[in-house]
Design an enzyme around this catalytic site. Structure first.
Site, PDB file in Angstrom:
ATOM      1  N   TYR A 117      12.516  -6.113  16.662  1.00  0.00           N
ATOM      2  CA  TYR A 117      12.603  -5.994  15.201  1.00  0.00           C
ATOM      3  C   TYR A 117      13.827  -6.762  14.675  1.00  0.00           C
ATOM      4  O   TYR A 117      13.752  -7.468  13.675  1.00  0.00           O
ATOM      5  CB  TYR A 117      12.700  -4.511  14.841  1.00  0.00           C
TER       6      TYR A 117
ATOM      7  N   LYS B 160      13.763  -9.823  12.057  1.00  0.00           N
ATOM      8  CA  LYS B 160      14.427  -9.776  10.748  1.00  0.00           C
ATOM      9  C   LYS B 160      15.539 -10.833  10.651  1.00  0.00           C
ATOM     10  O   LYS B 160      15.803 -11.354   9.568  1.00  0.00           O
ATOM     11  CB  LYS B 160      14.975  -8.370  10.471  1.00  0.00           C
TER      12      LYS B 160
ATOM     13  N   GLY C 249       0.790  -1.232   0.000  1.00  0.00           N
ATOM     14  CA  GLY C 249       0.000   0.000   0.000  1.00  0.00           C
ATOM     15  C   GLY C 249       0.815   1.272   0.000  1.00  0.00           C
ATOM     16  O   GLY C 249       0.338   2.334  -0.376  1.00  0.00           O
ATOM     17  N   ARG C 250       2.052   1.196   0.435  1.00  0.00           N
ATOM     18  CA  ARG C 250       2.877   2.419   0.508  1.00  0.00           C
ATOM     19  C   ARG C 250       4.344   1.990   0.610  1.00  0.00           C
ATOM     20  O   ARG C 250       4.653   0.798   0.665  1.00  0.00           O
ATOM     21  CB  ARG C 250       2.455   3.263   1.706  1.00  0.00           C
TER      22      ARG C 250
ATOM     23  N   SER D  92      16.180  -6.622   6.415  1.00  0.00           N
ATOM     24  CA  SER D  92      16.708  -5.323   6.847  1.00  0.00           C
ATOM     25  C   SER D  92      18.170  -5.533   7.204  1.00  0.00           C
ATOM     26  O   SER D  92      18.599  -6.675   7.437  1.00  0.00           O
ATOM     27  CB  SER D  92      15.934  -4.860   8.092  1.00  0.00           C
TER      28      SER D  92
HETATM   29  P1  NAD Z   1       5.604   1.162   5.613  1.00  0.00           P
HETATM   30  O1  NAD Z   1       5.142   1.200   7.031  1.00  0.00           O
HETATM   31  O2  NAD Z   1       5.756   2.453   4.898  1.00  0.00           O
HETATM   32  O3  NAD Z   1       4.682   0.178   4.771  1.00  0.00           O
HETATM   33  C1  NAD Z   1       4.400  -1.078   5.296  1.00  0.00           C
HETATM   34  C2  NAD Z   1       3.257  -1.715   4.565  1.00  0.00           C
HETATM   35  O4  NAD Z   1       3.019  -2.972   5.187  1.00  0.00           O
HETATM   36  C3  NAD Z   1       1.957  -0.935   4.610  1.00  0.00           C
HETATM   37  O5  NAD Z   1       1.310  -1.049   3.353  1.00  0.00           O
HETATM   38  C4  NAD Z   1       1.144  -1.677   5.685  1.00  0.00           C
HETATM   39  O6  NAD Z   1      -0.268  -1.601   5.467  1.00  0.00           O
HETATM   40  C5  NAD Z   1       1.645  -3.091   5.472  1.00  0.00           C
HETATM   41  N1  NAD Z   1       1.450  -3.933   6.643  1.00  0.00           N
HETATM   42  C6  NAD Z   1       1.816  -3.723   7.919  1.00  0.00           C
HETATM   43  N2  NAD Z   1       1.413  -4.738   8.687  1.00  0.00           N
HETATM   44  C7  NAD Z   1       0.780  -5.620   7.886  1.00  0.00           C
HETATM   45  C8  NAD Z   1       0.132  -6.845   8.086  1.00  0.00           C
HETATM   46  N3  NAD Z   1       0.021  -7.407   9.296  1.00  0.00           N
HETATM   47  N4  NAD Z   1      -0.392  -7.485   7.013  1.00  0.00           N
HETATM   48  C9  NAD Z   1      -0.325  -6.935   5.788  1.00  0.00           C
HETATM   49  N5  NAD Z   1       0.257  -5.771   5.528  1.00  0.00           N
HETATM   50  C10 NAD Z   1       0.797  -5.113   6.571  1.00  0.00           C
HETATM   51  O7  NAD Z   1       6.986   0.374   5.645  1.00  0.00           O
HETATM   52  P2  NAD Z   1       8.241   0.353   4.642  1.00  0.00           P
HETATM   53  O8  NAD Z   1       9.271   1.244   5.193  1.00  0.00           O
HETATM   54  O9  NAD Z   1       7.822   0.485   3.244  1.00  0.00           O
HETATM   55  O10 NAD Z   1       8.727  -1.134   4.950  1.00  0.00           O
HETATM   56  C11 NAD Z   1       8.449  -2.228   4.131  1.00  0.00           C
HETATM   57  C12 NAD Z   1       9.328  -3.384   4.548  1.00  0.00           C
HETATM   58  O11 NAD Z   1      10.690  -2.974   4.493  1.00  0.00           O
HETATM   59  C13 NAD Z   1       9.091  -3.851   5.978  1.00  0.00           C
HETATM   60  O12 NAD Z   1       9.216  -5.250   6.032  1.00  0.00           O
HETATM   61  C14 NAD Z   1      10.218  -3.174   6.750  1.00  0.00           C
HETATM   62  O13 NAD Z   1      10.537  -3.875   7.923  1.00  0.00           O
HETATM   63  C15 NAD Z   1      11.323  -3.241   5.726  1.00  0.00           C
HETATM   64  N6  NAD Z   1      12.383  -2.288   5.929  1.00  0.00           N
HETATM   65  C16 NAD Z   1      12.083  -0.953   6.028  1.00  0.00           C
HETATM   66  C17 NAD Z   1      13.135  -0.057   6.238  1.00  0.00           C
HETATM   67  C18 NAD Z   1      12.900   1.427   6.386  1.00  0.00           C
HETATM   68  O14 NAD Z   1      13.816   2.132   6.802  1.00  0.00           O
HETATM   69  N7  NAD Z   1      11.744   1.948   6.032  1.00  0.00           N
HETATM   70  C19 NAD Z   1      14.461  -0.528   6.347  1.00  0.00           C
HETATM   71  C20 NAD Z   1      14.700  -1.889   6.222  1.00  0.00           C
HETATM   72  C21 NAD Z   1      13.652  -2.762   6.015  1.00  0.00           C
END
Ligand code: NAD
Length: 260
Positions: A157, A161, A17-18, A144
């Site tokens: 977290y 991960k 979604g985002r 991550s």
């Molecule tokens: P975000 O919060 O912007 O988006 C997360 C998305 O996951 C949203 O669409 C949300 O609705 C969905 N979501 C959350 N819980 C859910 C569930 N139980 N079932 C289905 N959908 C669910 O996060 P992001 O930054 O885009 O992160 C995406 C992935 O990347 C995650 O796994 C996060 O751990 C990983 N990540 C993010 C970063 C960062 O700095 N943003 C760094 C390393 C890894």
């Protein structure tokens, strides 16, 4: 990759979604794939899928909480019904909190493990057999840097991960010879709403400005800048191509090394 490299392939992206998930869904669609975008928040996936269709791509939106085995099974069935067998799965849904050990509650610990690790397991299990039968599949897990190293205040977290990374490595071995690959991307801090929430938390806790909080976050992580979501999406796409068939069990580390 651009153009029709993944034409005829059906990709499912969780948490689409985002942020990184939306960027990955768009990158896969631009490479020619039909994309099922799934997330807990239905409004966001509906908007992303509609925007993708407006740009001429084939996209469907599904509401799915990846922690719920019934919803995951429904997602696999409905997505297959809508666009045919699933060739690619991007396990991106994830969530994070930060707290020192004494303050982590059991529900918080369980929630972080459940979304990041159990969700990855459930979604992979839901599609693995059909990929094996076809002798082709790509599963990319969004882990991550916290999946390979530790830092303070993010033990839940980090544990989750590490579980994703361990699952990826074990499944790469288990799936050897089946045509199905398992890989993980491991980014540092990415410019997404999740990181915005982290910065807001630092602001609340320290009284610092947005810029000061961002600088402190980057300095602690040893990162010159935030990584952009489309950079992570490019690595995910790279692992989903036909040409990536001999890559399995890989961890692609992204640390924003290059300065802006
Ligand atoms: P975000 O919060 O912007 O988006 C997360 C998305 O996951 C949203 O669409 C949300 O609705 C969905 N979501 C959350 N819980 C859910 C569930 N139980 N079932 C289905 N959908 C669910 O996060 P992001 O930054 O885009 O992160 C995406 C992935 O990347 C995650 O796994 C996060 O751990 C990983 N990540 C993010 C970063 C960062 O700095 N943003 C760094 C390393 C890894």
């Amino acid at each position: 990759m651009s153009g029709p490299g993944l034409k005829g392939y059906h990709a499912v992206v969780t948490g689409g979604g985002r942020g990184i998930g939306a960027a990955a869904a768009i990158a896969l669609a631009e490479a020619g794939a039909q994309v099922s975008v799934a997330a807990r928040n239905e409004t966001q996936v509906v908007e992303i899928a509609a925007a993708m269709r407006e740009n001429g791509h084939e996209a469907f939106a599904f509401r799915c909480d990846v922690t719920d085995p019934h919803q995951v099974r429904d997602l696999a069935l409905s997505a297959t019904e809508a666009m045919g067998r699933i060739d690619i799965l991007v396990n991106n849904a994830g969530t994070a909190t930060s707290n020192p050990l004494p303050k982590i509650t059991l529900p918080e610990w369980q929630h972080i493990l459940s979304v990041n690790a159990t969700g990855t397991f459930l979604c992979s299990q839901a599609v693995f057999n059909q990929m094996k039968e076809r002798r082709w599949g790509r599963i990319v897990n969004v882990a991550s840097i916290a999946g390979v190293e530790g830092d303070k205040y993010i033990s839940a977290y980090t544990a989750a991960k590490h579980a994703v990374v361990g699952f990826t490595r074990a499944m790469a071995v288990e799936a050897r010879g089946t045509g199905v690959t398992f890989n993980a991307v491991c980014p540092g801090y990415v410019d997404t709403p999740l990181t915005d929430e982290t910065i807001s938390r630092i602001m609340r806790q320290t009284g610092r400005s947005w810029q000061e909080s961002l600088s402190a976050l980057l300095e602690q992580a040893g990162q010159p800048r935030l990584i952009r979501a489309h950079e992570v999406a490019a690595s995910i796409l790279d692992l989903c191509t036909e040409e990536a068939g001999s890559r399995s069990g890989e961890l692609v580390l992204l640390d924003g090394t290059e300065t802006p």
